[in-house]
Design a protein around this motif. Structure first.
Motif, PDB file in Angstrom:
ATOM      1  N   ASN A  87       0.826  -1.209   0.000  1.00 46.28           N
ATOM      2  CA  ASN A  87       0.000   0.000   0.000  1.00 46.28           C
ATOM      3  C   ASN A  87       0.861   1.260   0.000  1.00 46.28           C
ATOM      4  N   ALA A  88       1.942   1.235   0.745  1.00 42.75           N
ATOM      5  CA  ALA A  88       2.832   2.398   0.794  1.00 42.75           C
ATOM      6  C   ALA A  88       3.539   2.601  -0.539  1.00 42.75           C
ATOM      7  N   GLN A  89       4.017   1.523  -1.149  1.00 37.68           N
ATOM      8  CA  GLN A  89       4.712   1.656  -2.427  1.00 37.68           C
ATOM      9  C   GLN A  89       3.776   2.111  -3.540  1.00 37.68           C
ATOM     10  N   SER A  91       1.458   4.269  -3.025  1.00 31.67           N
ATOM     11  CA  SER A  91       1.039   5.606  -2.566  1.00 31.67           C
ATOM     12  C   SER A  91      -0.433   5.650  -2.175  1.00 31.67           C
ATOM     13  N   GLN A  93      -2.155   6.327   0.647  1.00 29.92           N
ATOM     14  CA  GLN A  93      -2.001   6.926   1.978  1.00 29.92           C
ATOM     15  C   GLN A  93      -3.150   6.548   2.909  1.00 29.92           C
ATOM     16  N   VAL A  96      -2.874   2.948   4.116  1.00 34.69           N
ATOM     17  CA  VAL A  96      -1.773   2.788   5.075  1.00 34.69           C
ATOM     18  C   VAL A  96      -2.199   3.307   6.450  1.00 34.69           C
ATOM     19  N   VAL A 111       2.285   9.500   8.867  1.00 34.41           N
ATOM     20  CA  VAL A 111       2.978   8.494   8.066  1.00 34.41           C
ATOM     21  C   VAL A 111       3.473   9.120   6.767  1.00 34.41           C
ATOM     22  N   SER A 112       4.736   8.844   6.456  1.00 35.83           N
ATOM     23  CA  SER A 112       5.269   9.185   5.143  1.00 35.83           C
ATOM     24  C   SER A 112       6.142   8.028   4.709  1.00 35.83           C
ATOM     25  N   TYR A 113       6.326   7.894   3.410  1.00 35.10           N
ATOM     26  CA  TYR A 113       7.096   6.768   2.916  1.00 35.10           C
ATOM     27  C   TYR A 113       7.881   7.182   1.689  1.00 35.10           C
ATOM     28  N   LEU A 118       9.563   3.334   5.450  1.00 41.28           N
ATOM     29  CA  LEU A 118       8.414   3.982   6.055  1.00 41.28           C
ATOM     30  C   LEU A 118       8.888   4.873   7.198  1.00 41.28           C
TER      31      LEU A 118
END
Length: 141
Positions: A87-89, A91, A93, A96, A111-113, A118
């Protein structure tokens, strides 16, 4: 060079803001030096009040407890970690954040990635003052 006698000026007119309770001259052996001298150890410190410090430490304990619970879930559940990473890869948000909220933690991090990992920032406020922050960076590459 313009010379003047600093004793003839009031303390607020000096270019380096001498305080009235400090001497403008100090002795070096038997001679007087014309340079202003304010020893660093004479600066007054504020009165110590540990209440904010203790409250901040108390809130930091709850942030660390939530961070520990989240890290434990990431480390123990392969399914959770794989879904969070994908989910993070991609994007996503909102997904996540929802996945992190459903772990049961009380303090939800920002949260930022990146493609490498992460970043989770747990923070807590006392009234209007930001008292404590805990930043976790978990890499997956």
């Amino acid at each position: 060079m313009y010379c003047y006698d600093p004793r003839s000026f009031p303390y607020y007119a000096l270019p380096f803001q001498a305080y009235p309770h400090y001497s403008l001259y100090y002795s070096v052996g038997t001679r007087q030096s014309p340079f202003y001298y304010q020893p660093y150890y004479l600066r007054p410190f504020q009165e110590v009040n540990p209440q904010v410090f203790m409250t901040s430490a108390k809130y930091m304990q709850s942030l660390m407890k939530d961070a520990s619970m989240l890290l434990e879930r990431m480390a123990d559940s392969k399914e959770f970690a794989k879904q969070l990473m994908s989910n993070a890869q991609e994007s996503k948000q909102k997904l996540v954040e929802d996945q992190i909220k459903h772990t049961g933690i009380q303090n939800i991090p920002v949260v930022s990635y990146t493609p490498d990992g992460l970043k989770l920032v747990f923070s807590r406020d006392i009234d209007t003052m930001n008292c404590c922050n805990l930043t976790l960076t978990v890499r997956w590459m």
